[in-house]
Design a protein around this motif. Structure first.
Motif, short mmCIF file in Angstrom:
data_model
loop_
_atom_site.label_atom_id
_atom_site.label_comp_id
_atom_site.label_asym_id
_atom_site.label_seq_id
_atom_site.Cartn_x
_atom_site.Cartn_y
_atom_site.Cartn_z
N UNK A 21 37.49 48.80 38.29
CA UNK A 21 36.43 48.25 38.86
C UNK A 21 35.54 47.35 37.55
N UNK A 22 35.37 47.12 37.07
CA UNK A 22 34.20 46.77 35.97
C UNK A 22 35.14 45.52 35.56
N UNK A 23 36.50 45.74 35.33
CA UNK A 23 37.56 44.94 34.49
C UNK A 23 37.32 43.62 35.91
N UNK A 24 37.76 44.13 37.28
CA UNK A 24 37.00 43.51 38.19
C UNK A 24 36.25 41.89 38.56
N UNK A 25 35.77 42.75 38.34
CA UNK A 25 34.14 42.34 37.89
C UNK A 25 34.07 41.29 36.84
N UNK A 26 33.80 41.39 36.04
CA UNK A 26 34.33 40.82 34.94
C UNK A 26 35.17 38.86 34.74
N UNK A 27 36.13 39.68 34.87
CA UNK A 27 37.05 38.39 35.92
C UNK A 27 36.21 37.45 36.42
N UNK A 28 35.88 38.75 37.97
CA UNK A 28 34.78 37.39 39.49
C UNK A 28 33.65 36.64 38.80
N UNK A 30 33.07 35.90 35.65
CA UNK A 30 34.55 34.66 34.70
C UNK A 30 34.09 33.60 35.04
N UNK A 31 35.04 33.99 36.34
CA UNK A 31 35.66 32.56 37.59
C UNK A 31 37.91 32.73 37.46
N UNK A 32 37.85 34.19 36.62
CA UNK A 32 39.49 33.72 35.82
C UNK A 32 40.68 34.45 37.49
N UNK A 33 40.92 33.57 38.29
CA UNK A 33 41.65 33.99 38.85
C UNK A 33 42.35 34.10 38.82
N UNK A 34 43.61 33.29 38.53
CA UNK A 34 44.63 33.62 37.28
C UNK A 34 44.69 34.65 37.24
N UNK A 35 43.58 35.99 35.95
CA UNK A 35 43.81 36.76 35.78
C UNK A 35 44.12 38.53 37.01
N UNK A 36 42.88 37.81 37.97
CA UNK A 36 42.88 38.73 38.76
C UNK A 36 44.16 38.95 39.45
N UNK A 37 44.98 37.96 39.36
CA UNK A 37 46.31 38.14 40.42
C UNK A 37 46.57 38.57 39.35
N UNK A 38 46.90 39.43 38.44
CA UNK A 38 47.66 40.33 37.42
C UNK A 38 47.40 41.36 37.57
N UNK A 39 46.41 41.09 38.24
CA UNK A 39 45.44 42.97 38.37
C UNK A 39 46.49 44.02 39.65
N UNK A 40 46.75 44.89 39.33
CA UNK A 40 47.44 45.61 40.76
C UNK A 40 46.77 45.49 42.06
N UNK A 41 48.06 45.12 42.87
CA UNK A 41 47.85 44.55 44.57
C UNK A 41 45.96 46.11 44.60
N UNK A 42 46.89 47.39 44.66
CA UNK A 42 45.86 47.81 45.93
C UNK A 42 44.13 48.17 44.59
N UNK A 43 44.43 47.68 43.47
CA UNK A 43 42.62 47.95 42.48
C UNK A 43 41.96 47.20 43.06
N UNK A 44 42.07 46.49 44.12
CA UNK A 44 41.32 45.38 44.73
C UNK A 44 40.84 46.76 46.43
#
Length: 89
Positions: A21-28, A30-44
């Motif tokens: 949750x914290x990592x996803x919020x930070x990446x969002x 920052x607008x780092x969409x490519x790094x968000x794609x690297x995270x597991x899909x079920x972490x959404x």
């Protein structure tokens, strides 16, 4: 009652969502969409489904209690939910 594998899959998703949750919020932020794609899909968070905590039933879910309507009714009539009683007028 839902199959144990379905309930286990849901619990696994809940753990992943909490873990990232914290990592996803930070990446969002920052607008780092490519790094968000690297995270597991079920972490959404969108992948979670509201299910009854006791039976795993996906339909008729009452968010305030975290139970399905069937389980809620059984527990309410048995007096296991404080402050809830059958209406009569």
């Amino acid at each position: 009652m839902a199959k144990e594998s379905v309930k286990a899959r849901q619990r696994k998703r809940e753990k992943l969502v909490a873990r990232y949750a914290d990592k996803r919020a930070a990446l969002k932020a920052a607008g780092d969409w490519s790094a968000l794609d690297e995270l597991p899909k079920n972490s959404s968070k969108v992948r979670l489904k509201n299910r009854c905590q006791l039976t795993g039933r996906p339909k008729g879910y009452m968010r305030y209690f975290g139970l399905s309507r069937v389980t809620f009714r059984d527990m309410a009539l048995a007096g296991k939910i404080p402050g809830v009683k059958k209406a009569s007028w």
